[in-house]
Motif scaffolding. Structure first.
Motif, PDB file in Angstrom:
ATOM      1  N   LEU A 172      -0.112   7.086   0.979  1.00  0.00           N
ATOM      2  CA  LEU A 172      -1.255   7.971   0.832  1.00  0.00           C
ATOM      3  C   LEU A 172      -2.571   7.226   1.045  1.00  0.00           C
ATOM      4  O   LEU A 172      -3.536   7.789   1.562  1.00  0.00           O
ATOM      5  CB  LEU A 172      -1.218   8.611  -0.565  1.00  0.00           C
ATOM      6  N   VAL A 173      -2.604   5.938   0.664  1.00  0.00           N
ATOM      7  CA  VAL A 173      -3.812   5.146   0.894  1.00  0.00           C
ATOM      8  C   VAL A 173      -3.988   4.906   2.390  1.00  0.00           C
ATOM      9  O   VAL A 173      -5.090   5.053   2.937  1.00  0.00           O
ATOM     10  CB  VAL A 173      -3.742   3.803   0.127  1.00  0.00           C
ATOM     11  N   LEU A 178      -5.215   8.052   3.959  1.00  0.00           N
ATOM     12  CA  LEU A 178      -6.634   8.289   3.676  1.00  0.00           C
ATOM     13  C   LEU A 178      -7.503   7.548   4.687  1.00  0.00           C
ATOM     14  O   LEU A 178      -8.488   8.087   5.208  1.00  0.00           O
ATOM     15  CB  LEU A 178      -6.951   7.818   2.257  1.00  0.00           C
ATOM     16  N   MET A 179      -7.119   6.295   4.987  1.00  0.00           N
ATOM     17  CA  MET A 179      -7.891   5.506   5.940  1.00  0.00           C
ATOM     18  C   MET A 179      -7.791   6.100   7.349  1.00  0.00           C
ATOM     19  O   MET A 179      -8.781   6.158   8.081  1.00  0.00           O
ATOM     20  CB  MET A 179      -7.394   4.054   5.970  1.00  0.00           C
ATOM     21  N   PHE A 180      -6.608   6.564   7.728  1.00  0.00           N
ATOM     22  CA  PHE A 180      -6.451   7.121   9.063  1.00  0.00           C
ATOM     23  C   PHE A 180      -7.202   8.442   9.199  1.00  0.00           C
ATOM     24  O   PHE A 180      -7.762   8.739  10.254  1.00  0.00           O
ATOM     25  CB  PHE A 180      -4.970   7.298   9.418  1.00  0.00           C
ATOM     26  N   ILE A 200      -2.387  16.687   1.106  1.00  0.00           N
ATOM     27  CA  ILE A 200      -3.348  16.748  -0.002  1.00  0.00           C
ATOM     28  C   ILE A 200      -4.665  16.090   0.391  1.00  0.00           C
ATOM     29  O   ILE A 200      -5.735  16.506  -0.037  1.00  0.00           O
ATOM     30  CB  ILE A 200      -2.725  16.089  -1.258  1.00  0.00           C
ATOM     31  N   ILE A 201      -4.611  15.065   1.231  1.00  0.00           N
ATOM     32  CA  ILE A 201      -5.850  14.444   1.685  1.00  0.00           C
ATOM     33  C   ILE A 201      -6.122  14.742   3.165  1.00  0.00           C
ATOM     34  O   ILE A 201      -6.870  14.019   3.821  1.00  0.00           O
ATOM     35  CB  ILE A 201      -5.823  12.924   1.457  1.00  0.00           C
ATOM     36  N   VAL A 237      -2.670   6.312  -6.330  1.00  0.00           N
ATOM     37  CA  VAL A 237      -3.090   7.480  -5.556  1.00  0.00           C
ATOM     38  C   VAL A 237      -3.293   8.737  -6.396  1.00  0.00           C
ATOM     39  O   VAL A 237      -3.762   9.751  -5.893  1.00  0.00           O
ATOM     40  CB  VAL A 237      -2.086   7.784  -4.418  1.00  0.00           C
ATOM     41  N   PHE A 266       0.821  -1.219   0.000  1.00  0.00           N
ATOM     42  CA  PHE A 266       0.000   0.000   0.000  1.00  0.00           C
ATOM     43  C   PHE A 266       0.849   1.261   0.000  1.00  0.00           C
ATOM     44  O   PHE A 266       1.769   1.386   0.814  1.00  0.00           O
ATOM     45  CB  PHE A 266      -0.906   0.023   1.237  1.00  0.00           C
ATOM     46  N   PRO A 267       0.512   2.196  -0.882  1.00  0.00           N
ATOM     47  CA  PRO A 267       1.188   3.497  -0.818  1.00  0.00           C
ATOM     48  C   PRO A 267       0.798   4.204   0.483  1.00  0.00           C
ATOM     49  O   PRO A 267      -0.323   4.010   0.974  1.00  0.00           O
ATOM     50  CB  PRO A 267       0.627   4.261  -2.011  1.00  0.00           C
ATOM     51  N   LEU A 310       0.938   8.361  11.503  1.00  0.00           N
ATOM     52  CA  LEU A 310       0.631   6.919  11.534  1.00  0.00           C
ATOM     53  C   LEU A 310       0.896   6.281  10.173  1.00  0.00           C
ATOM     54  O   LEU A 310       1.476   5.190  10.090  1.00  0.00           O
ATOM     55  CB  LEU A 310      -0.829   6.712  11.927  1.00  0.00           C
ATOM     56  N   THR A 370       5.551  15.279   2.432  1.00  0.00           N
ATOM     57  CA  THR A 370       5.212  16.542   1.778  1.00  0.00           C
ATOM     58  C   THR A 370       3.849  16.487   1.099  1.00  0.00           C
ATOM     59  O   THR A 370       3.248  17.522   0.853  1.00  0.00           O
ATOM     60  CB  THR A 370       6.263  16.927   0.720  1.00  0.00           C
ATOM     61  N   ILE A 371       3.378  15.277   0.765  1.00  0.00           N
ATOM     62  CA  ILE A 371       2.140  15.204  -0.014  1.00  0.00           C
ATOM     63  C   ILE A 371       0.940  14.759   0.808  1.00  0.00           C
ATOM     64  O   ILE A 371      -0.190  14.832   0.339  1.00  0.00           O
ATOM     65  CB  ILE A 371       2.312  14.243  -1.211  1.00  0.00           C
ATOM     66  N   PHE A 401      -6.511  10.807  -6.400  1.00  0.00           N
ATOM     67  CA  PHE A 401      -6.848  11.740  -5.308  1.00  0.00           C
ATOM     68  C   PHE A 401      -6.824  13.185  -5.786  1.00  0.00           C
ATOM     69  O   PHE A 401      -7.484  14.040  -5.231  1.00  0.00           O
ATOM     70  CB  PHE A 401      -5.865  11.613  -4.133  1.00  0.00           C
TER      71      PHE A 401
END
Lengths: 266, 264, 258
Positions: free
Chosen positions: A127-128, A131-133, A218-219, B213, A124-125, A146, A214-215, B216
Motif C-alpha cells: 500500500l505504501v 501510494l507513491m505510484f 482505498i488510495i 498503512v 515496504f507494504p 506496479l 482488494t485494498i 490511510f
C-alpha cells in the motif's frame, strides 16, 4: 516424619541474569506501550459507538444485492490487476533469484546487492508503494499493478534464490564435465530442477496478491477498494457488506483453486 | 524387436502440446489483463516522466520533520504490540479447539476453523475501515483490525502445529488420570511453546507492516502522516517518513528473526 | 484383583481385538503376556485402564465392572492403574521432575495442578520415586537429554508417584538394547515385590518372560491359548502360542551377569 525433599534447582548465574534482563525488558516494553499510547476510551465506549454499532453491523450482514453488478465488475478488475502484477513479478524476479543464489552467481558483491534489494523491497507494504505510484502517475489501476509487481518481486526473488541454492549441484558438475557450456548447463542442468518450485511459488504469490489488490483502491490504485472508500464515505454499510461477501468468496475460491494446481505441480 | 523405434524429440508430443496450450493461455490472458488495467509497456513509457519527477522531488529528505514522524512511528509499533499480545492470548483456546487430535468431534473443530478461515480472507485494512465506522477515527479501531487479522493467522499456524505433535505423552497423562485441561497443560503446551512464541513474533512483524498503512483509513499510526504529506506534495517529508519506516521495519525484523532462530 | 469375564472387543473397522477372554489376576502377581504382534496383547492391557473399551463381557477391577464407568469413575480408576509404554511417552521438552509429578494429576484438581500447587508430600514422593529407580540426580534435566533406558526409568518413577495398585506395561523394553532391557525389567520386578503392585507386562521375548514372570499368559489371534505358572512352561508351550518353531529373534539374549 521428616519428608525427603528434592534439592533446589540450581541455575547458573549468567542464565539467571539473562532471564531477569529479558523479563525487565518485556515489562519496560509493555509499560512504555500502555503509558504512552493514546486510546481515547471515552470515545470507544460512548453513545456514538453504540449507535454506530447498531447501524453498521446489521447492514454489513444484509448485503445490498443492487450493488452486486458494480462490485463484480471491480472485483474482476482486481483479479486482472493481481494477475498482471504477479506474472510480471514472476518473470522479473528470475534474474534477481539467480543473482542472489550464491551457488550459481559466484560474485559476492552481486549476491549481496541483489539480496539487499530484495530485502529492501520486502520492508515496504504494497500500500505504501501504491501510494507513491499514485502520486507519480495519478490514480489508476496501473499504479496498483506496479505496486503488486514490485512487492511480489521482493518475496519471489528471495524464494527463487532459496530454490536455486538447494538444487543438486552434482548434475551441474556432471554436465560441465561433459563439456557443456554455461547456457547448456542452465537449460539441461538447472532449469528442469527449479521450474516446478518457481511455478508453485508464483501461484502462491498470486493468492497473496489477490488479497493485496482488494485494498489498493482505498488510495486510488484501482480495483474493488475504490468502492470501499466511496461506500464508507456515504455510510452505505450494506454495500460494504456486499463487497466483503464477494471478497471472502473470491479469495476463498482462488485459494482452493491455487492449492489444487500447486498440488499437481510439485 | 521387429520395428525400429522412432524417437521424436525429448518429450512426448502430447506433453509438448499441453505445455504450449497452457503457455498461450497464460500469455493471452496477460495481454488482455495488462490492456484492461492499462499496465502495458506503453503505459509504462507514458508514465516515465511522472516517476522521474517524483524520484527527483523526494531528495533531499527533510530531517527537521523526523521528530514528529518518530512519535507516530512509536504509536504504530505500540498498536502492533497490543494487537499481537491480545491476539496471542485469545488465540490459545481457539487453536486448542481447532485441533482435530485434541477434539476429534468435527462439530467442535470444524466451525471454529471455518470462522478463522473467513476472518483470514478479510484484508486487515478493510477491517480497519469497518472499525473506524464503529469506533471513530483513532488507534483503537486499528488495534481491533490487527487483532482480528492476527487471530486468524495464529490460530491456523498453531492448530497445524498441534496436529503434528507427539501423541504418546498425551496417552500417558490420560492413563495417569489426567483430565482434558491437564493433558493440555502438561502434555500439549510444553511441546508447542517454542513454536507459539516464534509464530507470535512472526505475527508481530506482519502487524508492524500492516499498522504502517492503517493510518490511510484513519486507524492510527504513521500512515496518516504519509498520506497527508503525499497529498500536500511535500515530497522531502515523504522521503523522511519512508526512510524511518524502512529502518524501523528492518530493525524489528532483524531482532525478531534472531530471537526466532534461537527458539526453534 | 482383576477379572475378565467373557470379554470381547471388536474395533470399529471390524477387526476382532479380543475373543471371549476369561482371566483372573490376583493382587501382587507378576504376569507376563506373550504372543506375536497383532495377537491382542496390547488390546488386553489397554482395556484394563480403558484406553480401549471392550465391546462385550465384564471386566472387574477390585470387584467393580469398569466397562460401564463414566468420566469421573474412569479418572479414579486410572489413578489406581499405572501404565508404562514402549516409547516411554514422556513430554520430551519438560524436565524429569515435571514428568514424574504428572503422575499425581489424577489426584490433583485442575486449577491446583496448572498453578503447580502440588502438596509437599507429593513432591517428596516424586523425588523418592526417582531415587528408587536410581535417577534422582537427573531431576532437573530435560527428558530428551536422557538415554532410552533412563527415560523408561523416569516413566517407572512417574507410575510409582501415582501409587497405583496395578501397573500395566505395554512392551516396555521393545525399544531398548538387551542390558538396558534387563535393568528396566528388574526395576519393574522390584516395585512389584516391594509395593505388592499387581504387574502385567507385554513382552515378545521368551527368555525374558521366563526370567521375570510368576505366571505366563499366551495369546494368539485375540484369544488366550495358555495360562499357567512359569514352571509349567516348556518350549512346546511357546510353539503353541507362536504357531511355529522358536527362532533366535524371539530371544533377547544378554542375560545380565551383574
Amino acid at each position: 516424619m521428616e519428608l525427603v525433599m528434592p534439592p533446589k534447582k540450581k541455575r547458573p548465574t549468567p542464565i539467571l541474569i539473562r532471564n531477569i534482563m529479558i523479563a525487565l525488558a518485556l515489562i519496560a516494553l509493555y509499560i512504555w506501550t500502555f503509558s504512552t499510547i493514546d486510546i481515547r476510551w471515552e470515545r470507544v465506549f460512548s453513545e456514538r459507538t453504540i449507535t454506530n454499532f447498531s447501524r453498521v453491523i446489521p447492514q454489513l450482514f444484509s448485503p445490498d444485492w443492487d450493488a452486486f453488478q458494480k462490485v463484480m465488475i471491480l472485483m474482476w478488475q482486481t483479479i486482472q490487476m493481481a494477475y498482471t502484477g504477479t506474472l510480471l513479478a514472476a518473470i522479473l524476479a528470475v534474474p534477481f533469484g539467480f543473482f542472489a543464489a550464491s551457488n550459481i552467481t559466484k560474485s559476492k558483491t552481486l549476491n549481496i546487492l541483489s539480496k539487499g534489494a530484495l530485502d529492501a523491497i520486502r520492508a515496504f507494504p504494497e500500500l505504501v508503494l501504491a501510494l507513491m505510484f499514485v502520486a507519480a502517475i495519478g490514480p489508476s489501476p496501473f499504479a496498483g499493478v506496479l505496486a503488486i509487481a514490485i512487492g511480489s518481486i521482493g518475496m519471489l526473488g528471495k524464494l527463487y534464490s532459496e530454490v536455486i541454492e538447494s538444487i543438486d549441484m552434482h548434475v551441474v558438475e556432471a554436465l560441465e564435465a561433459n563439456g557443456a557450456n554455461k547456457i547448456q548447463v542452465l537449460f539441461y542442468g538447472i532449469i528442469p530442477q527449479i521450474v516446478p518450485e518457481f511455478l508453485s511459488y508464483a501461484i502462491y504469490r498470486f493468492e497473496i496478491d489477490i488479497r493485496a489488490s482488494t485494498i489498493l483502491g482505498i488510495i486510488g490504485a484501482g480495483g474493488i477498494g475504490t468502492l470501499i472508500t466511496i461506500a464508507t464515505a456515504n455510510r452505505n454499510w450494506d454495500e460494504v457488506g456486499m463487497i466483503l461477501l464477494i471478497i471472502i468468496i473470491v479469495v476463498t475460491a482462488i485459494d482452493y483453486f491455487s492449492a489444487f494446481i500447486r498440488k499437481r505441480i510439485v | 524387436m521387429n520395428s525400429e523405434t522412432v524417437v521424436q524429440g525429448l518429450t512426448s508430443t502430447k506433453e509438448k502440446l499441453r505445455i504450449t496450450i497452457i503457455l498461450i493461455a497464460v500469455i493471452g490472458m496477460y495481454i488482455y489483463t495488462s490492456r484492461a488495467t492499462e499496465s502495458s509497456i506503453l503505459d509504462f513509457i507514458d508514465g516515465w516522466s511522472g516517476f522521474q519527477r517524483i524520484a527527483v522531488d523526494l531528495f533531499p529528505p527533510n530531517w527537521s520533520y523526523a521528530p514528529l514522524v518518530g512519535e507516530k512511528l512509536a504509536e504504530t509499533i505500540q498498536m502492533a504490540i497490543i494487537a499481537t499480545t491480545v491476539a496471542a492470548l485469545v488465540s490459545i483456546p481457539i487453536f486448542l479447539l481447532s485441533a482435530a487430535n485434541l477434539f476429534p468431534n468435527a462439530w467442535i473443530h470444524m466451525p471454529v476453523r471455518l470462522l478463522m478461515n473467513i476472518l483470514r480472507t478479510i484484508p486487515d485494512i478493510l477491517l480497519a475501515v469497518i472499525f473506524v465506522g464503529i469506533f471513530g477515527v483513532g488507534v483503537f479501531p486499528g488495534i481491533m483490525a490487527l487483532f482480528i487479522f492476527s487471530l486468524g493467522i495464529l490460530a491456523k499456524l498453531m492448530y497445524e502445529t498441534i496436529e503434528a505433535i507427539d501423541m504418546n505423552p498425551i496417552d500417558a497423562i490420560r492413563a495417569a488420570g489426567g483430565n482434558t485441561m491437564q493433558v493440555i497443560w502438561f502434555a500439549v503446551l510444553p511441546q508447542v511453546l517454542p513454536q507459539f512464541v516464534s509464530f507470535t513474533l512472526y505475527v508481530f512483524e506482519v502487524n508492524v507492516r500492516a499498522s504502517v498503512v492503517l493510518g490511510f483509513v484513519g486507524a492510527g499510526g504513521i500512515g496518516l502522516l504519509l498520506q497527508q504529506q503525499v497529498s500536500f506534495f511535500n515530497y522531502p517529508r515523504v522521503m523522511t517518513i519512508i526512510i524511518i519506516i524502512f529502518v524501523a521495519v528492518v530493525i524489528i525484523d532483524y531482532i525478531s528473526n534472531k530471537i526466532r532462530e534461537r527458539l526453534v | 484383583m482383576i477379572e475378565f469375564k467373557d470379554v470381547s472387543l471388536v474395533y470399529p473397522n471390524g477387526t476382532q481385538g479380543l475373543k471371549n477372554i476369561n482371566l483372573k489376576v490376583n493382587q501382587g502377581e507378576f504376569v507376563v503376556v506373550v504372543g506375536l504382534s497383532g495377537a491382542g496383547k496390547s488390546t488386553l492391557i489397554r482395556s484394563m485402564n480403558r484406553l480401549v473399551t471392550p465391546t462385550d463381557g465384564e471386566l472387574l477391577i477390585e470387584g467393580n465392572n469398569i466397562l460401564n464407568y463414566n468420566h469421573r469413575n474412569l479418572r479414579k480408576l486410572r489413578t489406581r492403574v499405572g501404565m508404562i509404554f514402549q516409547n516411554y511417552n514422556l513430554v520430551r521438552r519438560s524436565t524429569v521432575m515435571r514428568n514424574v509429578i504428572s503422575g499425581r494429576l489424577g489426584h490433583t484438581g485442575t486449577v491446583k495442578s496448572i498453578l503447580n500447587l502440588f502438596l509437599k508430600e507429593e513432591v517428596s514422593l516424586a523425588y523418592q520415586s526417582l531415587d528408587r529407580v536410581n535417577i534422582a540426580e537427573k531431576l532437573y534435566q530435560r527428558a530428551d537429554q536422557l538415554s532410552g533406558g533412563q527415560q523408561q526409568r523416569v516413566a517407572i518413577a512417574r507410575v510409582l508417584t501415582q501409587q497405583p495398585k496395578i501397573v500395566l506395561a505395554d512392551e516396555p523394553v521393545a525399544s531398548l538394547d538387551p542390558p538396558t532391557s534387563h535393568q528396566v525389567m528388574k526395576y519393574l520386578r522390584k516395585i512389584n515385590k516391594e509395593d505388592n503392585i499387581t504387574t502385567i507386562v507385554n513382552l515378545h521375548f521368551i527368555d525374558m518372560a521366563m526370567e521375570y514372570a510368576d505366571r505366563i499368559v499366551g495369546m494368539r489371534s485375540g484369544e488366550i491359548v495358555f495360562d499357567g505358572p512359569v514352571s509349567e512352561v516348556t518350549e512346546q508351550t511357546f510353539e503353541k502360542i507362536y504357531g511355529r518353531k522358536i527362532r533366535e529373534d524371539d530371544l533377547v539374549g544378554g542375560h545380565d551377569n551383574e
